[in-house]
Motif scaffolding. Structure first.
Motif: not given
Length: 140
Positions: A43, A72, A74, A98, A101-104
Motif C-alpha cells: 500500500e 502504486l 493513486p 481511471s 491504485k493505492s493498494k494491491v
C-alpha cells in the motif's frame, strides 16, 4: 506430565508466532521479505510531491527468479478522460478515465506448480522500495 504440557505449549506458541502475519512500513531504499505467504499486500503510505506521490517497488521472487517492477500511483491518470480527449467523443466511446491504485494484494495460487507463473508468491519474496514514498507491506 507437566513437562510435556510445557513443551507442547512452547511448541504451539512458537508455531503461532512463526506463522503470524508480518507488517512493516518500508522507507525508500529499504527491503522486506515474505516467505510462503498466503497473501502480500502493498500500500502506498504517501509521500512528498516527488514522483507525484507514486510509491515504486521491485519485487523479487525465489520461485522463478524474476524481478517485477510495481508502481502504486493513486494521483496518476491511467487513461484518457472523456469529453473529447483523444477524440473519444468523436467516435462515441465511453469514458475510459481511471486513476492509479493505492493498494494491491497478491494472493497465493495452488493450481500450478512452484515457479510456473510470474505471479507465484511461494517461497521467498523480497520487496524493495525503489521510490520516494513509503510503502506498507503486509505478509499474510
Amino acid at each position: 506430565m507437566k513437562n510435556l504440557a510445557v513443551v507442547l505449549l512452547v511448541a504451539v506458541a512458537s508455531f503461532c508466532l512463526a506463522s503470524s502475519a508480518f507488517a512493516e512500513s518500508l522507507a525508500p531504499g529499504q527491503m522486506a521479505k515474505c516467505t510462503n505467504a498466503n497473501s502480500i499486500t502493498l500500500e502506498n503510505a504517501g509521500g512528498g510531491s516527488e514522483d507525484r506521490g507514486a510509491a515504486n517497488a521491485s519485487i523479487w521472487k525465489s520461485s522463478n527468479f524474476t524481478t517485477v517492477p510495481l508502481s502504486l500511483s493513486p494521483n496518476d491518470h491511467q487513461n484518457f478522460e472523456g469529453g473529447g480527449s483523444a477524440g473519444n467523443a468523436d467516435v462515441g466511446m465511453g469514458n475510459k478515465h481511471s486513476m492509479g491504485k493505492s493498494k494491491v494484494t497478491f494472493t497465493s495460487q495452488d493450481n500450478f506448480s512452484r515457479g510456473d507463473s510470474i505471479g507465484d508468491i511461494s517461497g521467498e519474496v523480497r520487496i524493495t522500495n525503489t521510490g520516494t514514498a513509503n510503502i506498507n507491506v503486509n505478509c499474510g
